[in-house]
Design a protein around this motif. Structure first.
Motif, PDB file in Angstrom:
ATOM      1  N   ASP A   1      67.308 -23.383 121.070  1.00  0.00           N
ATOM      2  CA  ASP A   1      67.820 -24.171 122.196  1.00  0.00           C
ATOM      3  C   ASP A   1      66.755 -24.358 123.278  1.00  0.00           C
ATOM      4  O   ASP A   1      66.659 -25.430 123.897  1.00  0.00           O
ATOM      5  CB  ASP A   1      69.066 -23.507 122.793  1.00  0.00           C
ATOM      6  CG  ASP A   1      68.809 -22.069 123.212  1.00  0.00           C
ATOM      7  OD1 ASP A   1      67.885 -21.448 122.671  1.00  0.00           O
ATOM      8  OD2 ASP A   1      69.543 -21.576 124.097  1.00  0.00           O
ATOM      9  N   VAL A   2      65.930 -23.332 123.480  1.00  0.00           N
ATOM     10  CA  VAL A   2      64.839 -23.444 124.451  1.00  0.00           C
ATOM     11  C   VAL A   2      63.786 -24.420 123.939  1.00  0.00           C
ATOM     12  O   VAL A   2      63.232 -25.221 124.702  1.00  0.00           O
ATOM     13  CB  VAL A   2      64.208 -22.066 124.729  1.00  0.00           C
ATOM     14  CG1 VAL A   2      63.035 -22.201 125.695  1.00  0.00           C
ATOM     15  CG2 VAL A   2      65.243 -21.107 125.295  1.00  0.00           C
TER      16      VAL A   2
ATOM     17  N   SER B   1      60.907 -27.145 133.983  1.00  0.00           N
ATOM     18  CA  SER B   1      61.144 -26.420 132.735  1.00  0.00           C
ATOM     19  C   SER B   1      61.244 -24.911 132.922  1.00  0.00           C
ATOM     20  O   SER B   1      61.662 -24.208 132.005  1.00  0.00           O
ATOM     21  CB  SER B   1      60.020 -26.720 131.731  1.00  0.00           C
ATOM     22  OG  SER B   1      59.970 -28.096 131.419  1.00  0.00           O
TER      23      SER B   1
ATOM     24  N   ASN C   1      64.043 -18.648 132.265  1.00  0.00           N
ATOM     25  CA  ASN C   1      64.433 -17.708 133.334  1.00  0.00           C
ATOM     26  C   ASN C   1      63.340 -17.543 134.390  1.00  0.00           C
ATOM     27  O   ASN C   1      63.141 -16.453 134.937  1.00  0.00           O
ATOM     28  CB  ASN C   1      64.787 -16.341 132.737  1.00  0.00           C
ATOM     29  CG  ASN C   1      65.956 -16.415 131.771  1.00  0.00           C
ATOM     30  OD1 ASN C   1      66.927 -17.138 132.009  1.00  0.00           O
ATOM     31  ND2 ASN C   1      65.866 -15.694 130.675  1.00  0.00           N
TER      32      ASN C   1
ATOM     33  N   GLU D   1      63.300 -23.192 134.495  1.00  0.00           N
ATOM     34  CA  GLU D   1      64.675 -22.701 134.433  1.00  0.00           C
ATOM     35  C   GLU D   1      65.094 -22.350 133.003  1.00  0.00           C
ATOM     36  O   GLU D   1      65.973 -21.511 132.801  1.00  0.00           O
ATOM     37  CB  GLU D   1      65.631 -23.744 134.997  1.00  0.00           C
ATOM     38  CG  GLU D   1      65.615 -25.066 134.237  1.00  0.00           C
ATOM     39  CD  GLU D   1      66.524 -26.100 134.869  1.00  0.00           C
ATOM     40  OE1 GLU D   1      67.701 -26.181 134.458  1.00  0.00           O
ATOM     41  OE2 GLU D   1      66.057 -26.829 135.768  1.00  0.00           O
ATOM     42  N   TYR D   2      64.459 -22.958 132.004  1.00  0.00           N
ATOM     43  CA  TYR D   2      64.826 -22.696 130.613  1.00  0.00           C
ATOM     44  C   TYR D   2      64.272 -21.370 130.096  1.00  0.00           C
ATOM     45  O   TYR D   2      64.706 -20.885 129.053  1.00  0.00           O
ATOM     46  CB  TYR D   2      64.332 -23.833 129.711  1.00  0.00           C
ATOM     47  CG  TYR D   2      64.887 -25.181 130.095  1.00  0.00           C
ATOM     48  CD1 TYR D   2      66.256 -25.430 130.072  1.00  0.00           C
ATOM     49  CD2 TYR D   2      64.040 -26.221 130.497  1.00  0.00           C
ATOM     50  CE1 TYR D   2      66.771 -26.666 130.433  1.00  0.00           C
ATOM     51  CE2 TYR D   2      64.545 -27.461 130.858  1.00  0.00           C
ATOM     52  CZ  TYR D   2      65.907 -27.674 130.825  1.00  0.00           C
ATOM     53  OH  TYR D   2      66.406 -28.894 131.187  1.00  0.00           O
TER      54      TYR D   2
ATOM     55  N   ALA E   1      64.874 -27.892 124.609  1.00  0.00           N
ATOM     56  CA  ALA E   1      64.790 -28.231 126.032  1.00  0.00           C
ATOM     57  C   ALA E   1      63.361 -28.475 126.488  1.00  0.00           C
ATOM     58  O   ALA E   1      63.121 -29.226 127.439  1.00  0.00           O
ATOM     59  CB  ALA E   1      65.415 -27.110 126.866  1.00  0.00           C
ATOM     60  N   LEU E   2      62.393 -27.860 125.804  1.00  0.00           N
ATOM     61  CA  LEU E   2      60.990 -27.962 126.214  1.00  0.00           C
ATOM     62  C   LEU E   2      60.220 -29.056 125.483  1.00  0.00           C
ATOM     63  O   LEU E   2      59.006 -29.186 125.682  1.00  0.00           O
ATOM     64  CB  LEU E   2      60.285 -26.619 125.992  1.00  0.00           C
ATOM     65  CG  LEU E   2      60.792 -25.435 126.826  1.00  0.00           C
ATOM     66  CD1 LEU E   2      60.005 -24.186 126.508  1.00  0.00           C
ATOM     67  CD2 LEU E   2      60.726 -25.743 128.309  1.00  0.00           C
TER      68      LEU E   2
ATOM     69  N   TYR F   1      55.500 -20.537 125.195  1.00  0.00           N
ATOM     70  CA  TYR F   1      56.207 -21.618 124.515  1.00  0.00           C
ATOM     71  C   TYR F   1      55.328 -22.868 124.439  1.00  0.00           C
ATOM     72  O   TYR F   1      55.246 -23.536 123.396  1.00  0.00           O
ATOM     73  CB  TYR F   1      57.499 -21.955 125.260  1.00  0.00           C
ATOM     74  CG  TYR F   1      58.722 -21.233 124.755  1.00  0.00           C
ATOM     75  CD1 TYR F   1      59.358 -21.643 123.584  1.00  0.00           C
ATOM     76  CD2 TYR F   1      59.257 -20.156 125.449  1.00  0.00           C
ATOM     77  CE1 TYR F   1      60.491 -20.997 123.124  1.00  0.00           C
ATOM     78  CE2 TYR F   1      60.385 -19.492 124.997  1.00  0.00           C
ATOM     79  CZ  TYR F   1      60.998 -19.925 123.830  1.00  0.00           C
ATOM     80  OH  TYR F   1      62.118 -19.269 123.368  1.00  0.00           O
TER      81      TYR F   1
END
Length: 317
Positions: free
Chosen positions: A36-37, A140, A145, A142-143, A40-41, A154
């Motif tokens: 999921d991360v 990004s 933490n 926030e994805y 999002a990235l 990442y």
């Protein structure tokens, strides 16, 4: 031996290995890759890979001393994208600074008749991707933490995977293999190894520093420090590679740096003013009558948002 895509890919590989090594040694904690991360990235990784490629192509067509001018529109694009994506308005001083930077860009590209138009085009593209990448990094966080190191990990791992097909399609791997077979194998291998090691280690350090800087400051502060790095690149090109710095190039660089400096002072003044306004206590008004006395509190809120990084609300009843 020119193998830019292979060097870029190797740079990402070394960065990923070094990050993993710090995790093994217990110096830093790397996150586990989560699907999921990753999804999002994807925008951040896409802009990163695109930006790396455009930067490389820009350097292919322009020399190091002109690179600062070719990418001179980073500040105007950053201010524009900050308004469109982060809804951060700019003051008149900031707009004046952007105008000076634009004037420096135009001076640099028009005064040099031998400049590559394609190189300038790639420079403008590089300015756009650099501005977008800084803003996307900020959004990004926030994805992961809010972990800058986690985002670096990442970014490097996913960019490494995304760039692998480009390296294979570029034909650079067979080219290196052929050079190793035909020429002085030890000499060719040493050249490749030194290039990979230097670009990998320094690229890793610059990458980590950039992510940490954006997470603790703002995308535009990152841009200003990038302008200072550009000056060092220009000086390096002059002293190490004996590149020509014409009067037009020098004037363009001076204007670009002057605009960036004015912007820095303007933003610093604005931030100090906002912080001062946020510390002013709210006023209280008391209403009285003959039958009773009640306190009526007038509530005031001060909200200041600086490029999505600071969002502070102060309320008093």
């Amino acid at each position: 031996m020119s193998v830019p895509w292979l060097l870029l890919w190797s740079q990402l590989l070394i960065a990923a290995v070094l990050l993993q090594l710090t995790d093994i040694l217990g110096l830093l904690k790397m996150p586990k890759i989560q699907l999921d991360v990753v999804k999002a990235l994807i925008p951040m990784v896409a802009i990163n890979v695109l930006g790396l490629g455009i930067n490389m192509l820009c350097l292919v067509y322009v020399d190091t001393s002109f690179y600062q001018i070719a990418r001179g529109l980073v500040l105007p694009f950053t201010v524009a994208f900050t308004f469109f994506f982060l809804r951060q308005r700019s003051s008149m001083f900031v707009l004046v600074a952007c105008t000076i930077v634009f004037a420096g860009f135009m001076t640099g590209i028009t005064a040099d008749i031998n400049v590559s138009k394609l190189g300038v085009l790639f420079g403008i593209g590089s300015s756009i991707t650099t501005s977008l990448h800084a803003i996307v990094i900020k959004k990004s966080l926030e994805y992961v933490n809010g972990s800058s190191i986690g985002l670096v990990y990442y970014n490097n791992v996913l960019s490494l995977v995304a760039m692998a097909p480009i390296v294979l399609l570029s034909g650079e791997v067979p080219f290196v293999s052929r050079k190793l077979r035909e020429g002085d194998e030890l000499n060719v291998f040493n050249q490749l190894l030194i290039g990979v090691a230097v670009t990998g280690v320094f690229g890793f350090l610059v990458n980590v520093a950039g992510f940490l800087q954006i997470s603790h400051t703002s995308p535009t502060t990152h841009m200003v420090s990038g302008a200072a790095r550009g000056v060092l690149q220009t000086l390096l090109g002059f002293f190490a590679f004996h590149e020509l710095i014409t009067g037009g190039r020098l004037a363009g660089i001076v204007l670009i740096l002057s605009g960036s400096t004015i912007y820095t002072f303007a933003r610093d003044k604005e931030m100090r003013a906002s912080e001062t306004a946020a510390t002013i206590p709210t006023t209280r008004q008391e209403a009285t009558s003959e039958e009773n006395m009640d306190a009526v509190v007038v509530e005031e809120e001060s909200v200041e948002q600086v490029i999505g990084e600071k969002n502070a609300t102060r309320a008093e009843e």
